[in-house]
Design a protein around this motif. Structure first.
Motif, PDB file in Angstrom:
ATOM      1  N   PHE A   1       0.977  -1.248  -0.230  1.00 16.69           N
ATOM      2  CA  PHE A   1      -0.005  -0.127  -0.158  1.00 16.69           C
ATOM      3  C   PHE A   1       0.679   1.280   0.060  1.00 16.69           C
ATOM      4  CE2 PHE A   1      -2.933  -3.134   1.776  1.00 16.69           C
ATOM      5  CZ  PHE A   1      -4.042  -3.078   1.044  1.00 16.69           C
ATOM      6  N   ALA A   2       0.478   2.396  -0.843  1.00 16.84           N
ATOM      7  CA  ALA A   2       1.211   3.688  -0.730  1.00 16.84           C
ATOM      8  C   ALA A   2       0.020   4.287   0.482  1.00 16.84           C
ATOM      9  CB  ALA A   2       0.888   4.169  -2.094  1.00 16.84           C
ATOM     10  N   HIS A   3       0.874   4.971   1.125  1.00 14.42           N
ATOM     11  CA  HIS A   3       0.122   5.734   2.159  1.00 14.42           C
ATOM     12  C   HIS A   3       0.972   6.935   2.797  1.00 14.42           C
ATOM     13  CE1 HIS A   3       1.723   3.745   5.672  1.00 14.42           C
ATOM     14  NE2 HIS A   3       2.045   2.459   4.862  1.00 14.42           N
ATOM     15  N   ALA A   4       0.207   7.750   3.569  1.00 16.68           N
ATOM     16  CA  ALA A   4       0.921   8.994   4.025  1.00 16.68           C
ATOM     17  C   ALA A   4       1.471   8.396   5.448  1.00 16.68           C
ATOM     18  CB  ALA A   4       0.139  10.057   4.056  1.00 16.68           C
ATOM     19  N   SER A   5       2.454   9.120   6.054  1.00 15.30           N
ATOM     20  CA  SER A   5       2.888   8.830   7.265  1.00 15.30           C
ATOM     21  C   SER A   5       2.095   9.724   8.356  1.00 15.30           C
ATOM     22  CB  SER A   5       4.435   9.089   7.677  1.00 15.30           C
ATOM     23  OG  SER A   5       4.763  10.261   7.207  1.00 15.30           O
ATOM     24  N   GLY A   6       1.500   9.513   9.649  1.00 16.05           N
ATOM     25  CA  GLY A   6       1.060  10.298  10.397  1.00 16.05           C
ATOM     26  C   GLY A   6       0.134   9.725  11.403  1.00 16.05           C
ATOM     27  N   ILE A   7      -0.321  10.331  12.525  1.00 20.99           N
ATOM     28  CA  ILE A   7      -1.143  10.026  13.580  1.00 20.99           C
ATOM     29  C   ILE A   7      -2.266  11.007  14.216  1.00 20.99           C
ATOM     30  CG2 ILE A   7       0.752   8.516  14.518  1.00 20.99           C
ATOM     31  CD1 ILE A   7       0.988  10.599  16.766  1.00 20.99           C
ATOM     32  N   MET A   8      -3.285  10.400  14.725  1.00 22.30           N
ATOM     33  CA  MET A   8      -4.432  11.587  14.964  1.00 22.30           C
ATOM     34  C   MET A   8      -4.610  11.353  16.619  1.00 22.30           C
ATOM     35  SD  MET A   8      -6.497  10.210  11.654  1.00 22.30           S
ATOM     36  CE  MET A   8      -5.412   8.781  11.658  1.00 22.30           C
ATOM     37  N   MET A   9      -4.941  12.531  16.959  1.00 23.52           N
ATOM     38  CA  MET A   9      -5.413  12.740  18.343  1.00 23.52           C
ATOM     39  C   MET A   9      -7.001  12.738  18.325  1.00 23.52           C
ATOM     40  SD  MET A   9      -2.885  12.659  20.425  1.00 23.52           S
ATOM     41  CE  MET A   9      -0.946  13.173  20.298  1.00 23.52           C
ATOM     42  N   LEU A  10      -7.517  12.099  19.192  1.00 21.91           N
ATOM     43  CA  LEU A  10      -9.085  12.278  19.248  1.00 21.91           C
ATOM     44  C   LEU A  10      -9.504  12.681  20.716  1.00 21.91           C
ATOM     45  CD1 LEU A  10      -8.398  10.101  16.867  1.00 21.91           C
ATOM     46  CD2 LEU A  10     -10.940  10.050  16.698  1.00 21.91           C
ATOM     47  N   THR A  11     -10.627  13.271  20.813  1.00 20.57           N
ATOM     48  CA  THR A  11     -11.172  13.514  22.122  1.00 20.57           C
ATOM     49  C   THR A  11     -11.637  12.228  22.642  1.00 20.57           C
ATOM     50  OG1 THR A  11     -13.380  14.072  21.417  1.00 20.57           O
ATOM     51  CG2 THR A  11     -11.818  15.973  21.349  1.00 20.57           C
ATOM     52  N   PRO A  12     -11.886  12.133  24.114  1.00 21.27           N
ATOM     53  CA  PRO A  12     -12.709  11.132  24.560  1.00 21.27           C
ATOM     54  C   PRO A  12     -14.040  10.725  23.920  1.00 21.27           C
ATOM     55  CG  PRO A  12     -11.669  12.554  26.408  1.00 21.27           C
ATOM     56  CD  PRO A  12     -11.516  13.270  24.978  1.00 21.27           C
ATOM     57  N   GLY A  13     -14.665  11.744  23.376  1.00 22.08           N
ATOM     58  CA  GLY A  13     -16.032  11.529  22.505  1.00 22.08           C
ATOM     59  C   GLY A  13     -15.825  11.165  21.384  1.00 22.08           C
ATOM     60  N   GLY A  14     -14.506  11.080  20.782  1.00 24.71           N
ATOM     61  CA  GLY A  14     -14.346  10.443  19.481  1.00 24.71           C
ATOM     62  C   GLY A  14     -14.212  11.506  18.348  1.00 24.71           C
ATOM     63  N   LYS A  15     -13.879  12.813  18.629  1.00 21.42           N
ATOM     64  CA  LYS A  15     -14.012  13.822  17.835  1.00 21.42           C
ATOM     65  C   LYS A  15     -12.339  13.944  17.433  1.00 21.42           C
ATOM     66  CE  LYS A  15     -18.040  16.216  18.474  1.00 21.42           C
ATOM     67  NZ  LYS A  15     -18.930  17.675  18.745  1.00 21.42           N
ATOM     68  N   LEU A  16     -12.079  14.415  15.899  1.00 19.54           N
ATOM     69  CA  LEU A  16     -10.782  14.731  15.632  1.00 19.54           C
ATOM     70  C   LEU A  16     -10.224  15.994  16.039  1.00 19.54           C
ATOM     71  CD1 LEU A  16     -11.495  13.133  12.062  1.00 19.54           C
ATOM     72  CD2 LEU A  16      -9.427  12.344  13.567  1.00 19.54           C
ATOM     73  N   ALA A  17      -9.077  15.793  16.832  1.00 19.83           N
ATOM     74  CA  ALA A  17      -8.633  17.338  17.483  1.00 19.83           C
ATOM     75  C   ALA A  17      -7.253  17.418  16.888  1.00 19.83           C
ATOM     76  CB  ALA A  17      -8.516  16.831  18.962  1.00 19.83           C
ATOM     77  N   ARG A  18      -6.470  16.646  16.675  1.00 17.44           N
ATOM     78  CA  ARG A  18      -4.961  16.957  15.857  1.00 17.44           C
ATOM     79  C   ARG A  18      -4.539  15.899  14.915  1.00 17.44           C
ATOM     80  NH1 ARG A  18      -6.413  21.362  16.994  1.00 17.44           N
ATOM     81  NH2 ARG A  18      -5.646  22.978  18.578  1.00 17.44           N
ATOM     82  N   TYR A  19      -3.929  16.543  14.004  1.00 22.80           N
ATOM     83  CA  TYR A  19      -3.337  15.577  13.023  1.00 22.80           C
ATOM     84  C   TYR A  19      -1.727  15.954  13.420  1.00 22.80           C
ATOM     85  CZ  TYR A  19      -7.358  14.567  10.506  1.00 22.80           C
ATOM     86  OH  TYR A  19      -8.638  14.260  10.022  1.00 22.80           O
ATOM     87  N   PHE A  20      -0.797  14.929  13.252  1.00 18.13           N
ATOM     88  CA  PHE A  20       0.558  14.894  13.249  1.00 18.13           C
ATOM     89  C   PHE A  20       1.214  14.012  12.383  1.00 18.13           C
ATOM     90  CE2 PHE A  20      -0.313  15.584  17.933  1.00 18.13           C
ATOM     91  CZ  PHE A  20       0.124  16.881  17.989  1.00 18.13           C
ATOM     92  N   TYR A  21       2.004  14.846  11.480  1.00 21.72           N
ATOM     93  CA  TYR A  21       2.818  14.149  10.283  1.00 21.72           C
ATOM     94  C   TYR A  21       4.283  13.577  10.594  1.00 21.72           C
ATOM     95  CZ  TYR A  21      -1.143  16.559   8.051  1.00 21.72           C
ATOM     96  OH  TYR A  21      -2.355  16.940   7.689  1.00 21.72           O
ATOM     97  N   ASP A  22       4.701  12.989   9.611  1.00 24.63           N
ATOM     98  CA  ASP A  22       5.948  12.645   9.582  1.00 24.63           C
ATOM     99  C   ASP A  22       6.198  11.384  10.214  1.00 24.63           C
ATOM    100  OD1 ASP A  22       8.660  12.465   9.292  1.00 24.63           O
ATOM    101  OD2 ASP A  22       8.979  14.325  10.217  1.00 24.63           O
ATOM    102  N   VAL A  23       7.430  10.639  10.569  1.00 24.71           N
ATOM    103  CA  VAL A  23       7.524   9.431  11.428  1.00 24.71           C
ATOM    104  C   VAL A  23       8.155   9.747  12.697  1.00 24.71           C
ATOM    105  CG1 VAL A  23       7.613   8.157   9.149  1.00 24.71           C
ATOM    106  CG2 VAL A  23       9.805   8.916  10.186  1.00 24.71           C
ATOM    107  N   ARG A  24       8.397  11.095  12.904  1.00 26.87           N
ATOM    108  CA  ARG A  24       9.002  11.324  14.436  1.00 26.87           C
ATOM    109  C   ARG A  24       8.152  12.224  15.098  1.00 26.87           C
ATOM    110  NH1 ARG A  24      15.048  12.852  12.546  1.00 26.87           N
ATOM    111  NH2 ARG A  24      13.823  13.829  10.872  1.00 26.87           N
ATOM    112  N   TYR A  25       7.873  12.181  16.491  1.00 27.59           N
ATOM    113  CA  TYR A  25       6.857  12.817  17.043  1.00 27.59           C
ATOM    114  C   TYR A  25       7.554  13.489  18.403  1.00 27.59           C
ATOM    115  CZ  TYR A  25       4.205  10.262  13.836  1.00 27.59           C
ATOM    116  OH  TYR A  25       3.877   9.717  12.479  1.00 27.59           O
TER     117      TYR A  25
END
Length: 274
Positions: free
Chosen positions: A169-193
């Motif tokens: 699969f070709a795909h981008a690198s990143g992770i997401m932060m979600l609230t306790p209720g399941g709403k998208l709060a933040r996106y972080f890209y790259d492979v280092r955080y």
């Protein structure tokens, strides 16, 4: 898509890198890869998935009272997914919040062919690497049917492409932060955080459920840039504050001069001392 995200996608799609660099445009398969940010939107918590033990679960089971870090990956990925997960672990080791008690990490495979056995092996590897008490209850590696995976990837704006010739699969690198209720709060890209970005993201996503007053002060000092997917100094915020303080200082000084002028008798101003 940011430059780092694009490069990460190219690295994952190794067989096409040389071709892509020699053409004026990316291959069509790579043009479909990336993140479309859905900040503030709700993910479907009713999704049916399977955990690493083979148990049928709902995505909402992992959203209770604490923020969630969501990672979309596939467990057979030869390069990029491993880099993302390794980078996440390394960054979290610099944060004094603990997975399990302060937040949850949910990794979902977007390859519908993958099994709980693969998920269990990944979990064992990363829980051992994380090495903190309670990690088993804080890290979750899930698989699921195509309908659930499609709904989840569309909800978070995650675009990827499958190449049958390489079975990758070709795909981008990143992770997401979600609230306790399941709403998208933040996106972080790259492979280092960085630990700082992860901590601030968790505090913001947690909306008061984790963190300290010091964290709230740090949030005031740093600004999240959705384009770059990271935090930076809130320069303009301090410029505005400095401007307001300057105006208040001038007004205070003018007021002082006027009060002093009123305090002087009118006749005193016209007297001339010989």
């Amino acid at each position: 898509m940011s430059r780092l995200t694009l490069l990460a996608a190219l690295c994952c799609f190794g067989p096409l890198v040389g071709v892509a660099l020699g053409q004026p445009r990316l291959p069509h398969s790579l043009e479909r890869v990336g993140f479309d940010q859905r900040l503030g939107e709700q993910v479907p918590l009713d999704l049916s998935l399977v955990d690493e033990a083979g148990r049928q679960v709902k995505l909402g089971e992992f959203f209770r009272e604490k923020p969630v870090i969501l990672v979309l990956a596939y467990y057979r990925c030869p390069m990029l997914c491993t880099l993302v997960l390794n980078g996440l672990v390394q960054g979290l080791l610099d944060v004094d919040f603990d997975a399990g008690s302060d937040f949850q990490v949910v990794v979902v495979s977007f390859d519908v062919r993958e099994t709980p056995t693969l998920a269990a092996a990944k979990k064992q590897s990363y829980v051992s690497r994380y090495g903190r008490p309670g990690a088993m209850s804080g890290w979750h590696f899930l698989t699921g049917p195509s309908e659930s995976i499609q709904r989840l990837t569309e909800a978070v704006g995650f675009r990827y492409s499958y190449d049958a010739a390489t079975d990758q699969f070709a795909h981008a690198s990143g992770i997401m932060m979600l609230t306790p209720g399941g709403k998208l709060a933040r996106y972080f890209y790259d492979v280092r955080y960085s630990g700082r970005d992860l901590r601030l993201g968790l505090v913001e996503a947690g909306a008061g459920t984790i963190g300290s007053p010091v964290d709230q002060i740090l949030l005031f000092c740093f600004h999240y840039d959705p384009t770059e997917g990271k935090y930076g100094p809130a320069v303009m915020r301090f410029v505005r504050i400095g401007g307001v303080l300057t105006v208040l200082g001038i007004c205070t000084f003018v007021g002082f001069l006027r009060r002093r002028e009123r305090a002087v008798p009118r006749g005193a101003l016209s007297r001339v001392v010989p």
